[in-house]
Scaffold this motif. Sequence first.
Motif, PDB file in Angstrom:
ATOM      1  N   LEU A  45     -46.667 -38.628   7.932  1.00  0.00           N
ATOM      2  CA  LEU A  45     -47.980 -39.197   7.663  1.00  0.00           C
ATOM      3  C   LEU A  45     -47.904 -40.642   7.187  1.00  0.00           C
ATOM      4  N   SER A  46     -46.799 -41.023   6.560  1.00  0.00           N
ATOM      5  CA  SER A  46     -46.671 -42.394   6.051  1.00  0.00           C
ATOM      6  C   SER A  46     -46.011 -43.333   7.054  1.00  0.00           C
ATOM      7  N   GLY A  47     -45.238 -42.761   8.002  1.00  0.00           N
ATOM      8  CA  GLY A  47     -44.551 -43.587   8.985  1.00  0.00           C
ATOM      9  C   GLY A  47     -43.355 -44.330   8.443  1.00  0.00           C
ATOM     10  N   LYS A  48     -42.894 -43.939   7.244  1.00  0.00           N
ATOM     11  CA  LYS A  48     -41.787 -44.667   6.629  1.00  0.00           C
ATOM     12  C   LYS A  48     -40.454 -44.200   7.179  1.00  0.00           C
ATOM     13  N   ARG A  49     -39.444 -45.021   6.980  1.00  0.00           N
ATOM     14  CA  ARG A  49     -38.067 -44.621   7.224  1.00  0.00           C
ATOM     15  C   ARG A  49     -37.537 -43.973   5.946  1.00  0.00           C
ATOM     16  N   GLY A  50     -36.433 -43.300   6.055  1.00  0.00           N
ATOM     17  CA  GLY A  50     -35.941 -42.490   4.959  1.00  0.00           C
ATOM     18  C   GLY A  50     -35.550 -43.280   3.718  1.00  0.00           C
ATOM     19  N   THR A  51     -35.954 -42.761   2.566  1.00  0.00           N
ATOM     20  CA  THR A  51     -35.467 -43.310   1.308  1.00  0.00           C
ATOM     21  C   THR A  51     -34.055 -42.771   1.069  1.00  0.00           C
ATOM     22  N   LYS A  52     -33.343 -43.402   0.140  1.00  0.00           N
ATOM     23  CA  LYS A  52     -31.994 -42.938  -0.174  1.00  0.00           C
ATOM     24  C   LYS A  52     -32.007 -41.489  -0.655  1.00  0.00           C
ATOM     25  N   ALA A  53     -33.012 -41.143  -1.456  1.00  0.00           N
ATOM     26  CA  ALA A  53     -33.088 -39.780  -1.990  1.00  0.00           C
ATOM     27  C   ALA A  53     -33.332 -38.772  -0.873  1.00  0.00           C
ATOM     28  N   GLU A  54     -34.189 -39.122   0.082  1.00  0.00           N
ATOM     29  CA  GLU A  54     -34.471 -38.195   1.190  1.00  0.00           C
ATOM     30  C   GLU A  54     -33.260 -38.044   2.105  1.00  0.00           C
ATOM     31  N   VAL A  55     -32.607 -39.151   2.398  1.00  0.00           N
ATOM     32  CA  VAL A  55     -31.395 -39.092   3.217  1.00  0.00           C
ATOM     33  C   VAL A  55     -30.344 -38.231   2.528  1.00  0.00           C
ATOM     34  N   ALA A  56     -30.190 -38.442   1.228  1.00  0.00           N
ATOM     35  CA  ALA A  56     -29.193 -37.674   0.471  1.00  0.00           C
ATOM     36  C   ALA A  56     -29.531 -36.187   0.482  1.00  0.00           C
ATOM     37  N   TYR A  57     -30.816 -35.853   0.352  1.00  0.00           N
ATOM     38  CA  TYR A  57     -31.189 -34.439   0.357  1.00  0.00           C
ATOM     39  C   TYR A  57     -30.859 -33.796   1.704  1.00  0.00           C
ATOM     40  N   PHE A  58     -31.254 -34.450   2.793  1.00  0.00           N
ATOM     41  CA  PHE A  58     -30.953 -33.898   4.120  1.00  0.00           C
ATOM     42  C   PHE A  58     -29.443 -33.803   4.338  1.00  0.00           C
ATOM     43  N   ASP A  59     -28.705 -34.810   3.899  1.00  0.00           N
ATOM     44  CA  ASP A  59     -27.241 -34.780   4.046  1.00  0.00           C
ATOM     45  C   ASP A  59     -26.635 -33.613   3.271  1.00  0.00           C
TER      46      ASP A  59
END
Length: 233
Positions: free
Chosen positions: A169-183
């Motif tokens: 919904l925001s169209g943003k690219r991943g934040t460090k926290a989101e990337v880390a969670y998925f990783d």
Amino acid sequence: MPSRSPIHIKPTRIGLIGGLAARAGIYYYERILQEYQGAKIALDLTLRHADVGTVLHHVGSGDRDGLGHYLGALANELFDAGMDTVSITAVAPHLAIDEIKKRAKGPIIDVLATIPGALKSAGFERVAIFGNRAVMTSAVFGAVPEDMVVKLDPSEIARVHETYTDIALSGKRGTKAEVAYFDDLAGDLLGRRGAQAIMLAGTDLSSFYADREPDFPFLDVSALHIEQILAGI
């Protein structure tokens, strides 16, 4: 992700239904344009904007008929404008792909049809799925056999869904926290729970990783769909 074969482009008048998240239609357009320019072929593409709130309401309530009626009507606007094929630039609306096809005046390129063959070609027998809640809990609407799915627990499904929805919904690219969670989640699914790859079953996850592919093995459903669109099938 396994290396892919060169894309074979069949020039057609391409219709896309976008607006299903902030970047979904743009992501498809950019990738299709890139391939056409690389092949030195003129691109003929029309993008029809859909209302994301309407689509998410139908998906969330499991209303296949309502979603099929809404997106089928938009598809027919594109066919009336002369498009040869129409594609929906998100995985979740494929909940109603059969209903959309019934209402459409021309061929709808169905992303679900690409998944079994892609799994077989990649040699993946066990995968975990990241995407919208409806996509994860239905094994991509039955496109992935249940016995191949390494399931997330309910709290993980909720967090992946919430994170994915925020990205969409925001169209943003991943934040460090989101990337880390998925990783971290992917690492646990791959290292401890027996998954061989993560299926990125949402266009906004493809966009999320557009600048840098994930470090874990993955299968990108949007990439499969775009290849199918370019091949005109």
